[in-house]
Design an enzyme around this catalytic site. Structure first.
Site, PDB file in Angstrom:
ATOM      1  CD  GLU A 152      46.615  59.339 -55.800  1.00 28.82           C
ATOM      2  OE1 GLU A 152      47.717  59.665 -55.509  1.00 28.82           O
ATOM      3  OE2 GLU A 152      46.431  59.202 -56.913  1.00 28.82           O
ATOM      4  CB  CYS A 153      40.270  60.821 -57.275  1.00 34.98           C
ATOM      5  SG  CYS A 153      38.979  61.979 -58.387  1.00 34.98           S
ATOM      6  N   GLY A 154      38.749  58.554 -57.314  1.00 37.42           N
ATOM      7  CA  GLY A 154      38.076  57.585 -57.428  1.00 37.42           C
ATOM      8  C   GLY A 154      38.028  56.271 -56.325  1.00 37.42           C
ATOM      9  CB  SER A 209      42.685  63.430 -50.624  1.00 34.93           C
ATOM     10  OG  SER A 209      42.747  65.039 -51.547  1.00 34.93           O
TER      11      SER A 209
END
Length: 447
Positions: free
Chosen positions: A331-333, A425
């Site tokens: 997720e993200c980072g 994502s």
């Protein structure tokens, strides 16, 4: 816990962001924790950083409340459980009191929790009374506690503000302008939000400074008996059942300063699904523990790109994990760390783990913000997005997220990349919104 639980509770809200809600909540939590009271703090809406300060101030875990993302049933269950254990419940609002669908006012009204309005009065006089009156009267029947003026210049200024109120009973005091060492903000910020409390060696000193200032206000001088004016009855609500779809499986979770964006409720959901959790720290040079699936949460990989890339052993472990067809959700980072490289605002390009083809570019303006939902065959995951970077990823896009009430559209929402068993994502998922979809991300049903 099948009976009603009664506990003093406050929703700390404002007319907008930047009024000082986080400082007031942290000060209240620290003040009452110092007095030996059990304080439970909640944060409205998606936020990973404010809860770091509230956890330090209260000494207890901090959870989210959001009528859309977490759901009313989940909110009710968490509030009821907290009321059984706590002497005081504090809920920090998000944005303005009436902003958005499923606003902070909606939450306060639904559960009958009084609203404490924090108003930045630095450049204000009697107009504070108009703002307070508007917040109090805009929605008839809104539970109301009163007003706390923030960043007040002195006693004379405080008296001017208090005199401007239509109802003198609304006055709960004034906080002075509080600063950290060197004259900077008491709670410093960077992109994405506040600097996490554990990054500052004097974090507790800062909290005590805020608590000391609050102790001089009518609000801060309330004892246990006086706090009962804010008492709320919380009806019992059993948590939604979760099937053990991950029973017998181990999920390895990255957790350190670079991968710190983890909701406690997400870990609880994985455990309720039957998973065993194995934590590891990429920044500490740790290798991947034996596991069936991996979760790389969000955080600040851009601040730690060099030590992340230096952990070659973990990089090899992740590659082997993916080559074996074992699921990895980033997720993200966490997704950023899987990129080949990152371009920083100062022009430097640093290598990362390289499991996903493409480069991350960190920019100075927001690239994504707001609630999002991800439709999977097993169910709908609710969550959010908030990032300053872009990812020129060349991996296939399996699907995209959508805003609430909207369908998936090409080039809209956040891409969900899939390369073999790796899925990634910018979307941050609230796992409890669909345990079945969460279990699928971590390999439930896979051979």
């Amino acid at each position: 816990m099948s009976t009603v639980a009664r506990c003093p509770a406050l929703v700390i809200a404002a007319c907008a962001s930047g009024q000082g809600k986080t400082t007031v909540v942290a000060a209240l939590a620290r003040l009452h924790a110092r007095r030996g009271r059990r304080v439970r703090v909640f944060k409205c809406g998606p936020d990973y950083l404010d809860p770091h300060w509230h956890r330090l101030a209260s000494g207890a875990s901090v959870e989210q409340l959001d009528l859309w993302m977490t759901g009313a049933q989940d909110c009710a269950a968490r509030l009821h459980a907290a009321a059984y254990d706590a002497d005081l419940i504090l809920i920090e609002g998000v944005m303005g009191l009436f902003d958005g669908v499923d606003s902070v006012a909606d939450l306060a009204g639904r559960f009958g929790i009084p609203v404490l309005a924090v108003i930045d009065a630095w450049a204000m006089g009697g107009t504070l009374g108009a703002i307070a009156h508007g917040l109090k009267a805009f929605r008839p029947g809104l539970p109301w506690a009163g007003v706390l003026a923030n960043r007040v210049a002195g006693d004379r200024h405080a008296q001017l503000l208090q005199d401007g109120l239509r109802d003198g009973a609304d006055w709960l005091g004034a906080l002075p302008r509080l600063e950290g060492e060197g004259g900077g903000p008491l709670l410093p910020e960077r992109h994405l939000g506040l600097v996490a409390a554990q990054e500052l060696p004097d974090a507790m000193v800062r909290l005590d400074m805020a608590a000391d200032a609050l102790a001089a206000t009518p609000l801060g001088q309330m004892d246990t008996a006086a706090l009962q004016r804010f008492a709320v009855d919380f009806a019992p609500q059993a948590p939604a059942p979760v099937p053990p779809l991950l029973a017998g499986r181990t999920v390895a979770v990255a957790r350190d300063a670079a991968f710190a964006f983890i909701y406690p409720a997400n870990l609880q959901t994985l455990e309720r699904l039957g998973a065993r959790l194995a934590f590891f720290s990429p920044l500490a040079g740790e290798r991947l523990p034996p596991c069936d699936a991996v979760w790389l949460p969000g955080g600040y990989p851009e601040l730690h790109a060099e030590p992340i890339a230096a952990n070659q052993g973990l990089q090899a472990d992740l590659r082997a994990h993916a080559a074996a067809g074992k699921p990895l959700w980033a997720e993200c980072g966490g997704m950023m760390a899987l990129a080949e490289s990152i371009l920083l605002p100062d022009g430097r390009t640093l290598p990362l783990w390289g499991l996903l083809p493409g480069r991350v570019t960190l920019q100075r303006r927001l690239a994504g913000l707001g609630p999002q939902q991800l439709a999977l065959p097993q169910g709908m995951l609710r969550g959010h997005t908030f990032h300053y970077s872009t990812f020129g990823c060349h991996a296939p896009v399996a699907t995209r997220t959508a805003r609430p009430g909207q369908g998936v559209a090409p080039d809209a929402g956040e891409a969900v990349y899939r390369l073999g068993s790796v899925q990634a994502s910018y979307f941050h998922a609230w796992f409890a919104s669909s345990p079945a979809a969460t279990a699928a991300l971590f390999g439930a049903g896979a051979a």
